[in-house]
Design a protein around this motif. Sequence first.
Motif, PDB file in Angstrom:
ATOM      1  N   THR A  59      24.507  53.714 113.787  1.00  0.00           N
ATOM      2  CA  THR A  59      23.480  54.362 112.972  1.00  0.00           C
ATOM      3  C   THR A  59      23.102  55.718 113.556  1.00  0.00           C
ATOM      4  OG1 THR A  59      22.589  52.219 112.266  1.00  0.00           O
ATOM      5  CG2 THR A  59      21.149  54.141 112.045  1.00  0.00           C
ATOM      6  N   GLY A  60      22.981  55.798 114.883  1.00  0.00           N
ATOM      7  CA  GLY A  60      22.636  57.052 115.534  1.00  0.00           C
ATOM      8  C   GLY A  60      23.687  58.121 115.304  1.00  0.00           C
ATOM      9  N   LEU A  61      24.952  57.724 115.350  1.00  0.00           N
ATOM     10  CA  LEU A  61      26.028  58.686 115.125  1.00  0.00           C
ATOM     11  C   LEU A  61      26.044  59.177 113.677  1.00  0.00           C
ATOM     12  CD1 LEU A  61      28.797  56.932 117.224  1.00  0.00           C
ATOM     13  CD2 LEU A  61      27.883  59.220 117.668  1.00  0.00           C
ATOM     14  N   VAL A  62      25.872  58.270 112.751  1.00  0.00           N
ATOM     15  CA  VAL A  62      25.859  58.663 111.334  1.00  0.00           C
ATOM     16  C   VAL A  62      24.685  59.593 111.047  1.00  0.00           C
ATOM     17  CG1 VAL A  62      25.535  57.812 108.986  1.00  0.00           C
ATOM     18  CG2 VAL A  62      27.126  56.646 110.531  1.00  0.00           C
ATOM     19  N   ARG A  63      23.521  59.272 111.574  1.00  0.00           N
ATOM     20  CA  ARG A  63      22.342  60.108 111.334  1.00  0.00           C
ATOM     21  C   ARG A  63      22.493  61.497 111.945  1.00  0.00           C
ATOM     22  NH1 ARG A  63      17.452  55.672 112.311  1.00  0.00           N
ATOM     23  NH2 ARG A  63      17.630  54.669 110.248  1.00  0.00           N
ATOM     24  N   ALA A  64      23.261  61.583 113.027  1.00  0.00           N
ATOM     25  CA  ALA A  64      23.491  62.883 113.660  1.00  0.00           C
ATOM     26  C   ALA A  64      24.699  63.604 113.063  1.00  0.00           C
ATOM     27  CB  ALA A  64      23.678  62.708 115.167  1.00  0.00           C
ATOM     28  N   SER A  65      25.236  63.066 111.973  1.00  0.00           N
ATOM     29  CA  SER A  65      26.346  63.686 111.233  1.00  0.00           C
ATOM     30  C   SER A  65      27.674  63.644 111.979  1.00  0.00           C
ATOM     31  CB  SER A  65      26.003  65.134 110.840  1.00  0.00           C
ATOM     32  OG  SER A  65      24.911  65.157 109.959  1.00  0.00           O
ATOM     33  N   TYR A  66      28.022  62.446 112.439  1.00  0.00           N
ATOM     34  CA  TYR A  66      29.350  62.192 112.973  1.00  0.00           C
ATOM     35  C   TYR A  66      30.072  61.198 112.075  1.00  0.00           C
ATOM     36  CZ  TYR A  66      27.822  64.043 117.549  1.00  0.00           C
ATOM     37  OH  TYR A  66      27.360  64.825 118.575  1.00  0.00           O
ATOM     38  N   ARG A  67      31.389  61.266 112.114  1.00  0.00           N
ATOM     39  CA  ARG A  67      32.230  60.265 111.462  1.00  0.00           C
ATOM     40  C   ARG A  67      32.991  59.505 112.544  1.00  0.00           C
ATOM     41  NH1 ARG A  67      37.528  60.820 110.481  1.00  0.00           N
ATOM     42  NH2 ARG A  67      37.361  63.093 110.668  1.00  0.00           N
ATOM     43  N   VAL A  68      32.750  58.211 112.637  1.00  0.00           N
ATOM     44  CA  VAL A  68      33.419  57.389 113.646  1.00  0.00           C
ATOM     45  C   VAL A  68      34.832  57.082 113.169  1.00  0.00           C
ATOM     46  CG1 VAL A  68      33.396  55.179 114.859  1.00  0.00           C
ATOM     47  CG2 VAL A  68      31.241  56.382 114.406  1.00  0.00           C
ATOM     48  N   ASP A  69      35.828  57.381 114.013  1.00  0.00           N
ATOM     49  CA  ASP A  69      37.203  57.098 113.611  1.00  0.00           C
ATOM     50  C   ASP A  69      37.951  56.192 114.582  1.00  0.00           C
ATOM     51  OD1 ASP A  69      37.892  58.750 115.720  1.00  0.00           O
ATOM     52  OD2 ASP A  69      38.861  60.284 114.501  1.00  0.00           O
ATOM     53  N   GLN A  70      37.303  55.802 115.684  1.00  0.00           N
ATOM     54  CA  GLN A  70      37.973  54.894 116.616  1.00  0.00           C
ATOM     55  C   GLN A  70      36.927  54.126 117.423  1.00  0.00           C
ATOM     56  OE1 GLN A  70      41.387  54.924 116.623  1.00  0.00           O
ATOM     57  NE2 GLN A  70      41.690  53.334 118.139  1.00  0.00           N
ATOM     58  N   VAL A  71      37.089  52.806 117.480  1.00  0.00           N
ATOM     59  CA  VAL A  71      36.250  51.949 118.316  1.00  0.00           C
ATOM     60  C   VAL A  71      37.188  51.027 119.092  1.00  0.00           C
ATOM     61  CG1 VAL A  71      34.463  50.173 118.382  1.00  0.00           C
ATOM     62  CG2 VAL A  71      34.310  52.009 116.689  1.00  0.00           C
ATOM     63  N   VAL A  72      37.036  50.997 120.411  1.00  0.00           N
ATOM     64  CA  VAL A  72      37.921  50.208 121.269  1.00  0.00           C
ATOM     65  C   VAL A  72      37.077  49.284 122.142  1.00  0.00           C
ATOM     66  CG1 VAL A  72      39.759  50.273 123.003  1.00  0.00           C
ATOM     67  CG2 VAL A  72      39.535  52.145 121.342  1.00  0.00           C
ATOM     68  N   GLU A  73      37.494  48.016 122.207  1.00  0.00           N
ATOM     69  CA  GLU A  73      36.890  47.036 123.114  1.00  0.00           C
ATOM     70  C   GLU A  73      37.986  46.588 124.082  1.00  0.00           C
ATOM     71  OE1 GLU A  73      33.655  44.685 120.481  1.00  0.00           O
ATOM     72  OE2 GLU A  73      35.698  44.605 119.705  1.00  0.00           O
ATOM     73  N   PRO A  74      38.255  47.379 125.111  1.00  0.00           N
ATOM     74  CA  PRO A  74      39.466  47.173 125.912  1.00  0.00           C
ATOM     75  C   PRO A  74      39.395  45.959 126.834  1.00  0.00           C
ATOM     76  CG  PRO A  74      38.139  48.926 126.850  1.00  0.00           C
ATOM     77  CD  PRO A  74      37.484  48.544 125.551  1.00  0.00           C
ATOM     78  N   GLU A  75      40.519  45.284 126.937  1.00  0.00           N
ATOM     79  CA  GLU A  75      40.671  44.226 127.935  1.00  0.00           C
ATOM     80  C   GLU A  75      41.092  44.850 129.261  1.00  0.00           C
ATOM     81  OE1 GLU A  75      42.870  40.667 126.908  1.00  0.00           O
ATOM     82  OE2 GLU A  75      42.885  41.314 124.805  1.00  0.00           O
ATOM     83  N   PRO A  76      40.739  44.231 130.386  1.00  0.00           N
ATOM     84  CA  PRO A  76      41.199  44.769 131.675  1.00  0.00           C
ATOM     85  C   PRO A  76      42.713  44.650 131.788  1.00  0.00           C
ATOM     86  CG  PRO A  76      40.103  42.640 131.972  1.00  0.00           C
ATOM     87  CD  PRO A  76      39.878  43.040 130.550  1.00  0.00           C
ATOM     88  N   PRO A  77      43.361  45.665 132.328  1.00  0.00           N
ATOM     89  CA  PRO A  77      44.823  45.599 132.489  1.00  0.00           C
ATOM     90  C   PRO A  77      45.217  44.426 133.378  1.00  0.00           C
ATOM     91  CG  PRO A  77      43.986  47.819 132.886  1.00  0.00           C
ATOM     92  CD  PRO A  77      42.796  46.929 132.822  1.00  0.00           C
TER      93      PRO A  77
END
Length: 263
Positions: free
Chosen positions: A216-234
Amino acid sequence: MPAAGVLRGVGPLRQDDPVPIDTADSWDRYAAAYQEAARWPATVVHYGPDLPTEDDLRLLGDLKAKRVLDLGCGGGQNAVVMARAGATVIGVDLSVEQLAHARELAAEREVRVELRQGDLADLAYLRADSIDLAFAADAFGYVEDLGRVFRQVHRVLKVGAPLVFSLPHPSWYLVGGGTADPLTVRRSYFDRSAVVRSVGDAQLTEYPHHLAELLTGLVRASYRVDQVVEPEPPVGVPRSGLWDEAATRVPRMLIVRARKEGS
């Protein structure tokens, strides 16, 4: 000293419980121990302890001739890597000791990095629409008002340019922090209170940021989210001094890439 820190106050902090403020002084006292435990190599951009690196994730793109803002640059390892890749890098951090480490590292690697001491949202020294990439590795968890940072970074980014950041995954606060049993739930996901970690003689205040708040904070500040990563440890790689076994069950960090829209 447990490398990952000791979690204090798993519920809301009491009014009579003094709340240590995450200040530059706290990081100055913790800086040497943190650098020793993390052992960040200045060879690849990292996103946090025991995570895949930029070589694996490919979120930043070609850095050659790009103007990059490294927020919470710490000891400067990422800034040095980006500078060696051809970027003009401005590193910002609260801690004088962390910046001293960054300055020494840049000199050792023979690269130029502009380093500034100050709040991550105080970017008045940068012109609007002048930054090609804003980056923050494991820094936003120490910022209470992320909306202010998003807005200030938006001002200095060029239209379409990315903000790439990592911060503790909101689920991490349920189980992380050096517990013997990685399945022990220590805190409610819905608890919005600050978390205080004791590290040596310093105390650092972290602010859990939930997914809805971030997006919500990113959208309100006029960003477009194009990648979200929840990485596992190598798998099959040496663990840092900040390793926590709970990371095998719950994502330790959340990584987001969002691009500036509008002016």
